[in-house]
Structure formats: C-alpha cells, structure tokens
Design a protein around this motif. Structure first.
Motif, mmCIF file in Angstrom:
data_model
loop_
_atom_site.group_PDB
_atom_site.id
_atom_site.type_symbol
_atom_site.label_atom_id
_atom_site.label_comp_id
_atom_site.label_asym_id
_atom_site.label_seq_id
_atom_site.Cartn_x
_atom_site.Cartn_y
_atom_site.Cartn_z
ATOM 1 N N GLU A 280 -5.177 -14.739 -8.225
ATOM 2 C CA GLU A 280 -4.783 -12.969 -8.015
ATOM 3 C C GLU A 280 -3.401 -12.614 -7.240
ATOM 4 O OE1 GLU A 280 -8.604 -11.580 -6.251
ATOM 5 O OE2 GLU A 280 -9.584 -11.902 -8.010
ATOM 6 N N SER A 281 -2.691 -11.827 -7.460
ATOM 7 C CA SER A 281 -2.002 -12.062 -6.409
ATOM 8 C C SER A 281 -1.295 -10.587 -6.014
ATOM 9 C CB SER A 281 -0.382 -11.323 -7.294
ATOM 10 O OG SER A 281 -0.439 -12.514 -8.530
ATOM 11 N N ASP A 282 -1.337 -10.391 -4.399
ATOM 12 C CA ASP A 282 -1.974 -10.323 -3.497
ATOM 13 C C ASP A 282 -1.226 -8.279 -3.304
ATOM 14 O OD1 ASP A 282 -2.789 -8.222 -0.811
ATOM 15 O OD2 ASP A 282 -2.155 -10.049 0.249
ATOM 16 N N LEU A 283 -0.947 -7.161 -3.404
ATOM 17 C CA LEU A 283 -0.353 -6.245 -2.571
ATOM 18 C C LEU A 283 -0.867 -5.015 -1.421
ATOM 19 C CD1 LEU A 283 1.080 -4.742 -6.784
ATOM 20 C CD2 LEU A 283 2.141 -6.524 -5.420
ATOM 21 N N ARG A 284 -1.952 -5.057 -1.973
ATOM 22 C CA ARG A 284 -2.365 -5.055 -0.706
ATOM 23 C C ARG A 284 -1.352 -5.327 0.999
ATOM 24 N NH1 ARG A 284 -7.668 -6.391 -0.313
ATOM 25 N NH2 ARG A 284 -7.011 -7.384 1.813
ATOM 26 N N THR A 285 -1.648 -6.011 1.221
ATOM 27 C CA THR A 285 -1.623 -6.944 2.380
ATOM 28 C C THR A 285 0.305 -6.145 2.829
ATOM 29 O OG1 THR A 285 -2.715 -8.737 2.011
ATOM 30 C CG2 THR A 285 -0.406 -9.126 3.891
ATOM 31 N N ALA A 286 0.837 -6.946 1.642
ATOM 32 C CA ALA A 286 2.784 -5.912 1.300
ATOM 33 C C ALA A 286 2.665 -4.396 1.496
ATOM 34 C CB ALA A 286 3.383 -6.544 0.240
ATOM 35 N N LEU A 287 1.456 -4.389 1.123
ATOM 36 C CA LEU A 287 1.514 -2.355 0.856
ATOM 37 C C LEU A 287 1.777 -1.826 2.268
ATOM 38 C CD1 LEU A 287 0.289 -0.250 -1.553
ATOM 39 C CD2 LEU A 287 -0.419 0.121 0.523
ATOM 40 N N ARG A 288 0.084 -2.303 3.124
ATOM 41 C CA ARG A 288 0.441 -2.587 4.070
ATOM 42 C C ARG A 288 0.666 -2.662 5.910
ATOM 43 N NH1 ARG A 288 -6.542 -2.068 3.763
ATOM 44 N NH2 ARG A 288 -6.478 -0.743 2.737
#
Ligand code: SAM
Length: 330
Positions: A280-288
C-alpha cells in the motif's frame, strides 16, 4: 492533469474510497462473527482529509467516478456531507455508494439531494432465513426497505450485488434474479474472492461463473449483451430477450485485469492499486506532515505506476493481501 497510469498502459479513472472498516453485518465469507480489530479512529482520515484527497484525484489525476465503500459506508457519520462536497467538484465526478442498505431507507433522500448518482446494494439471497445464515443478522427486511427507498429517491439504476456460497444459497440464483427483475433492480453475481479475514476461501468450493450461468439458464434465456463492456467488471447478459440484464463478475475464473481502471483509497489514507496488491502507499502520513497538493498527487501517481499486470490468484505463489476486503474497501 497527471494521469494515474501504470506500466501496462492502463489508466485509473474510477476511485473506490473506503470510509470505514467497520460493518454492521458479519457475512460469513467476509468477517468472523466477533468482528475484527477495527482501525484506530486516529488513523482514519477525517472528513476534510478524505475530501481533500478526492479533490486532488478529481482535479489533478483524471478521476471521473468516485464510489464510496467500506466496511459499511452508511455507518460513517459524515457520509452525506462527503458526498455533497465530492459531487460539487469541478469537473463533477459520478458518485455512488456500495452498501448493505441497512439504514438506507432513512438516508436515501438526503444522499440523492447531496448529489449522489446511484447505489449498489449487496444482497445475496431473498429469503430471510438464508439472509440470517449468511450475515448473522436478522435484517433482511431493512435491506428490502433500503432498496425501495433508493429507487424512490432516484438513485438508479439500483444495482444489486450477490455472492453465491456452495451449500448455502448456490441454488437460489434464479429466484434472486426473478425478485430483482420484478422490482427493476440490475443484478450482478460476484465470484467469491480470497479476501476474507479468516482466510477460509477455497478455490475448489467457490461457485464459478459457469455454474452461476448454468443455474440461471435453467429458468431464463440469457444472451450476451452486445453493448461494449469497456472496463466494466461485469459480463452482461440480456434476460429473456431484454431489455433487463444480469451481470456476472468473474474476477477469479475470467479475470479482467487487462482493462482495469480502478484505484482504491483506504479509510486510513493508503492508496491500493489493486484489490489484491500486497503493498500500500501511505498518503496519510505525508498529508498530515503538511505535504502540498502537488506532492500528494505525485505520490499517488508513483503508487499507481507499480500496479501488477494481474491479480495472480491462479499463480502458485499467490498470497492474500494482509488486510481483508472490509479494510481495503470492496
Ligand atoms: N458493506 C458494503 C456492502 O455490503 O456492499 C460495502 C463493502 S462490502 C466488502 C462490498 C462487497 O464485497 C459486497 O457486495 C460483498 O458481498 C462483497 N464481498 C465481501 N467479501 C467478498 C469476497 N470474499 N468475495 C467476493 N465478494 C466479497
């Protein structure tokens, strides 16, 4: 516009957004009776975060269709507002909800007013006792009411998705079709896939598309629909000369990965480029962490580039993804 293209020339335009991993049914082929360890709520994207990622997908990445799913999307409190904000984007995407329809009788009108285009309702049987056996809940009549409310609210064509389980409802395909035809619902059967939390899927026990069609043909005349299928997962057949149709989504025995145009966003902000992807590719960490829209868009593009050519279920080395369907978004 940056297309969500992969190395095999496919371009994703259809985004499935999971809004929660929780569900109020316990379908035997999906979840154990006690449910699962739900995702911590702090990991779940907020309504604003979900809408921000959908906006990036629609405005920058060429997404034209957004389908909300789960878990059960109707248990997400902000659903109507998320739909309203999604439907108001420019260009406006098609929006739909895949739901078990519990509570839909109460929310169908609000969803339609918020701009929802249509609903897909999951219903595997039209017998209340079989419904209880499959879902472990006594809610058949709520689903029936939800379906009727969706149709009355103009959320059509209302599609019904059914999974057949050997020894449980595999003899009920014709009666489910008859029931849907009488009510003007468009029925599609889905082959059971290795995505259950219990890892109980068994290829040999699975009811195949060939068996489903043979069972339907005991009561109806089916003729392949000449309409081009495009990237649609369902093979469609005209029933008794049409115009009504029935579909079969044969993900296992007749895979359609070569024309896949889908990408998924989980409720905790991970991009999943295939239902069977193990990464999976994590967008949440970058977004936060404060990433701008351009950076998030670039990360999303990179996540798609690695999409595999096929789901590989028939490969001897196939491994089920770590998360079940209910957490990825069905
Ligand atoms: N709760 C919503 C619903 O019932 O539609 C959305 C999520 S549910 C996971 C989406 C669809 O996936 C349902 O139609 C369900 O029957 C189907 N499903 C769940 N597990 C499956 C499996 N192992 N194989 C095939 N379909 C499955």
């Amino acid at each position: 516009m940056l297309p969500l293209a992969d190395d095999y020339g496919r371009v994703a335009t259809d985004l499935r957004v999971s809004l929660t991993d929780r569900c109020n049914l316990r379908c035997t082929y999906c979840m154990p009776p006690e449910g699962l360890d739900w995702m911590p709520l702090e990991s779940q994207l907020t309504d604003d975060e979900v809408v921000r990622l959908i906006t990036i997908a629609v405005e920058r990445l060429g997404i034209t269709e957004v389908r909300f799913t789960g878990g059960e999307p109707l248990v997400r409190r902000g659903l109507v507002d998320i739909v309203r904000r999604t439907a108001a984007l420019d260009p406006a995407p098609e929006t739909s909800v895949t739901t078990n329809a519990l509570g839909l009788a109460r929310t169908a009108t609000a969803l339609a007013e918020a701009g929802l285009t249509r609903v897909n309702v999951s219903l595997d049987t039209v017998r209340a006792d079989t419904f209880h056996e499959i879902t472990r809940r006594d809610r058949f009549h709520d689903v029936v009411a939800g379906l009727a409310a969706a149709q009355a609210a103009g959320l059509g064509p209302v599609k019904v998705n059914a999974v057949l389980l050997r020894g449980v409802n595999d003899d009920q395909a014709p009666e489910v079709l008859e029931w849907c035809l009488e009510r003007g619902y468009e029925l599609r059967f889905i082959e059971q896939m290795p995505l259950d939390a219990q890892h109980g899927w068994d290829r040999a026990a699975m009811v195949t598309a060939d068996e489903i069609l043979a069972s339907l043909e005991s009561r109806f005349v089916l003729v392949p629909d000449e309409e081009p299928r495009g990237s649609a997962p369902a093979e469609r057949f005209l029933v008794d000369g049409g115009p009504a149709t029935v579909g079969v989504i044969a993900s296992v025995t007749r895979p359609f990965c070569g024309s896949c145009d889908r990408v998924r966003l989980t409720a905790d902000g991970q991009v999943v480029n295939c239902l069977f992807a193990r990464e999976e590719s994590d967008l949440r960490t970058a977004l936060r962490a404060g990433a701008g829209d351009e950076e998030l868009a670039q990360r999303w593009v990179a996540a798609m580039a690695t999409k595999k050519p096929g789901h590989g279920i028939d490969d001897p080395t196939f491994l089920q993804p770590d998360r079940p369907m209910s957490a990825i978004g069905g």
